[in-house]
Motif scaffolding. Structure first.
Motif, short mmCIF file in Angstrom:
data_model
loop_
_atom_site.label_atom_id
_atom_site.label_comp_id
_atom_site.label_asym_id
_atom_site.label_seq_id
_atom_site.Cartn_x
_atom_site.Cartn_y
_atom_site.Cartn_z
N GLN A 1 -7.64 -7.22 -15.73
CA GLN A 1 -8.66 -7.40 -16.59
C GLN A 1 -8.54 -6.82 -18.07
N VAL A 2 -7.90 -5.62 -18.18
CA VAL A 2 -7.99 -4.80 -19.24
C VAL A 2 -6.49 -4.38 -19.62
N GLY A 3 -5.55 -4.73 -18.63
CA GLY A 3 -4.04 -4.20 -18.82
C GLY A 3 -3.16 -5.25 -19.60
N ASP A 4 -2.04 -4.76 -19.92
CA ASP A 4 -1.16 -5.88 -20.60
C ASP A 4 0.24 -5.68 -20.01
N ILE A 5 1.17 -6.35 -20.57
CA ILE A 5 2.52 -6.35 -20.45
C ILE A 5 3.02 -4.92 -20.16
N ALA A 6 2.42 -3.85 -20.94
CA ALA A 6 2.98 -2.52 -20.59
C ALA A 6 2.73 -1.89 -19.33
N VAL A 7 1.97 -2.44 -18.38
CA VAL A 7 1.61 -2.02 -17.16
C VAL A 7 2.34 -2.65 -16.04
N LEU A 8 3.19 -3.67 -16.33
CA LEU A 8 3.87 -4.54 -15.53
C LEU A 8 4.72 -3.57 -14.65
N GLU A 9 5.60 -2.85 -15.07
CA GLU A 9 6.58 -2.15 -14.25
C GLU A 9 5.62 -1.24 -13.35
N GLN A 10 4.47 -0.46 -13.80
CA GLN A 10 3.90 0.20 -12.87
C GLN A 10 3.21 -0.51 -11.83
N LEU A 11 2.65 -1.57 -12.10
CA LEU A 11 2.23 -2.61 -11.12
C LEU A 11 3.14 -2.90 -10.02
N ALA A 12 4.30 -3.24 -10.53
CA ALA A 12 5.57 -3.66 -9.71
C ALA A 12 5.69 -2.82 -8.67
N GLY A 13 5.87 -1.36 -9.22
CA GLY A 13 5.83 -0.22 -8.23
C GLY A 13 4.93 0.11 -7.45
N LEU A 14 3.91 -0.35 -7.58
CA LEU A 14 2.58 -0.27 -6.78
C LEU A 14 2.77 -1.36 -5.67
N MET A 15 3.14 -2.56 -6.01
CA MET A 15 3.15 -3.56 -5.15
C MET A 15 4.16 -3.24 -4.15
N MET A 16 5.18 -2.44 -4.50
CA MET A 16 6.38 -2.32 -3.49
C MET A 16 5.87 -1.07 -2.68
N ALA A 17 5.16 -0.13 -3.25
CA ALA A 17 4.64 0.91 -2.43
C ALA A 17 3.61 0.52 -1.32
N LYS A 18 2.97 -0.49 -1.81
CA LYS A 18 1.98 -0.99 -0.96
C LYS A 18 2.32 -2.36 0.03
N GLU A 19 3.59 -2.55 -0.05
CA GLU A 19 4.06 -3.86 0.55
C GLU A 19 3.72 -4.22 1.88
N ALA A 20 3.15 -3.22 2.59
CA ALA A 20 2.77 -3.53 3.93
C ALA A 20 1.18 -3.66 3.98
N SER A 21 0.60 -3.50 2.94
CA SER A 21 -0.87 -3.54 2.87
C SER A 21 -1.32 -4.68 2.15
N PRO A 22 -2.52 -5.21 2.83
CA PRO A 22 -3.15 -6.40 1.73
C PRO A 22 -3.31 -6.06 0.37
N LEU A 23 -3.36 -4.85 -0.08
CA LEU A 23 -3.57 -4.71 -1.43
C LEU A 23 -2.32 -5.36 -2.10
N SER A 24 -1.02 -5.64 -1.49
CA SER A 24 0.22 -6.10 -2.21
C SER A 24 -0.25 -7.41 -2.92
N ARG A 25 -0.97 -8.16 -1.96
CA ARG A 25 -1.24 -9.38 -2.55
C ARG A 25 -2.41 -9.50 -3.74
N ASP A 26 -2.93 -8.58 -3.73
CA ASP A 26 -4.00 -8.48 -4.93
C ASP A 26 -3.06 -7.77 -6.04
N VAL A 27 -2.23 -6.96 -5.89
CA VAL A 27 -1.29 -6.44 -7.09
C VAL A 27 -0.58 -7.69 -7.31
N LEU A 28 -0.11 -8.56 -6.70
CA LEU A 28 0.79 -9.79 -6.91
C LEU A 28 -0.10 -10.60 -8.13
#
Length: 276
Positions: A107-134
């Motif tokens: 809601q408040v982020g922009d393209i500057a946080v994409l790399e960190q979000l991708a890292g979070l999605m990879m770290a949580k790939e086995a968790s339902p949270l990965s879908r939320d990050v996607l």
């Protein structure tokens, strides 16, 4: 505040709306207990001293539900400065608070946080949270003013990632519908990893707009493309051509030339005949 416990939800929401205008930080507990969207919106717009400070304290608490509500309210308040904190909450325990934190980043982020979000999605790939990050990644990419840069950021994260994370990134690229996503998707269709290649072909075959046809035909015409993948791509081409009000004759001819099977030729000829 007592009206927030009314049996009538309309009364509850009207009370929340009123507190949004005249309430103080002392009204936070009552609104938090109510928990309805209007109550959270009230917390998000209440202009009173101490509200932000109190919400930040609740967001950092170990109460999963209360933390989630406070995070959502802080996002409504547009607290971009809390993005680092939201990432911390997203990596925390529980389900509600991490999910709310990821949505707040979107809601408040922009393209500057994409790399960190991708890292979070990879770290949580086995968790339902990965879908939320996607979903959050897709939301940010769709409103980005520089889609090519956004695609480059995500594609860079694919190197060295697990097949599952690469698949998640591909799905994020496809859901944006950005033309810039076609090249990395085509590259994945040529991957040596059979499962990743199969997924990439499936995603490309489901492309929503006609700008994907040339890429599909190029891949479908390659001798190294397996028959099942070729068939999926050609079906995608036929679907997009059939959806055109006036069929692009050049693409239609190229599709006929790319066919490997007689039934494919018949399929495209039927589309052309119907369009006539």
């Amino acid at each position: 505040e007592p009206l927030l416990k009314s049996d009538n939800v309309l009364v509850q929401d009207c009370a929340s709306s009123a507190l949004a205008r005249i309430g103080t930080a002392a009204s936070i507990p009552a609104l938090m207990d109510n928990g309805r969207p209007e109550a959270l919106r009230a917390l998000g717009v209440m202009n009173a001293e101490g509200v932000d400070r109190a919400l930040e304290k609740i967001a950092a608490s170990k109460d999963d539900a209360a933390s989630a509500a406070a995070i959502e309210a802080l996002a409504i308040r547009g607290r971009r400065d809390l993005v680092p904190a939201f990432f911390t909450y997203a990596d925390g325990k529980g389900r509600a608070a991490p999910k709310a934190a990821v949505e707040a980043i979107g809601q408040v982020g922009d393209i500057a946080v994409l790399e960190q979000l991708a890292g979070l999605m990879m770290a949580k790939e086995a968790s339902p949270l990965s879908r939320d990050v996607l979903n959050t990644i897709v939301a940010i990419m769709r409103r980005s003013s520089d889609p090519a840069k956004a695609v480059d950021i995500l594609v860079a994260q694919m190197s060295g990632a697990s097949p599952r994370s690469q698949a998640n990134i591909l799905q994020a690229l496809v859901q944006t519908g950005s033309q810039e996503a076609l090249k990395p998707l085509a590259d994945a269709c040529r991957s040596n990893d059979e499962s990743l290649q199969k997924l990439a072909v499936k995603l490309l075959a489901g492309w929503k707009s006609a700008d994907g046809i040339p890429t599909m035909l190029e891949l479908a015409g390659e001798e190294t493309m397996s028959m099942p993948n070729h068939v999926n791509l050609m079906r995608g081409v036929s679907r997009l051509l059939a959806a055109q009000r006036r069929v692009d004759k050049t693409l239609a001819k190229q599709a006929l030339d790319t066919c490997r099977r007689a039934e494919e030729v018949e399929m495209f000829q039927a589309i052309l005949e119907k369009k006539k």
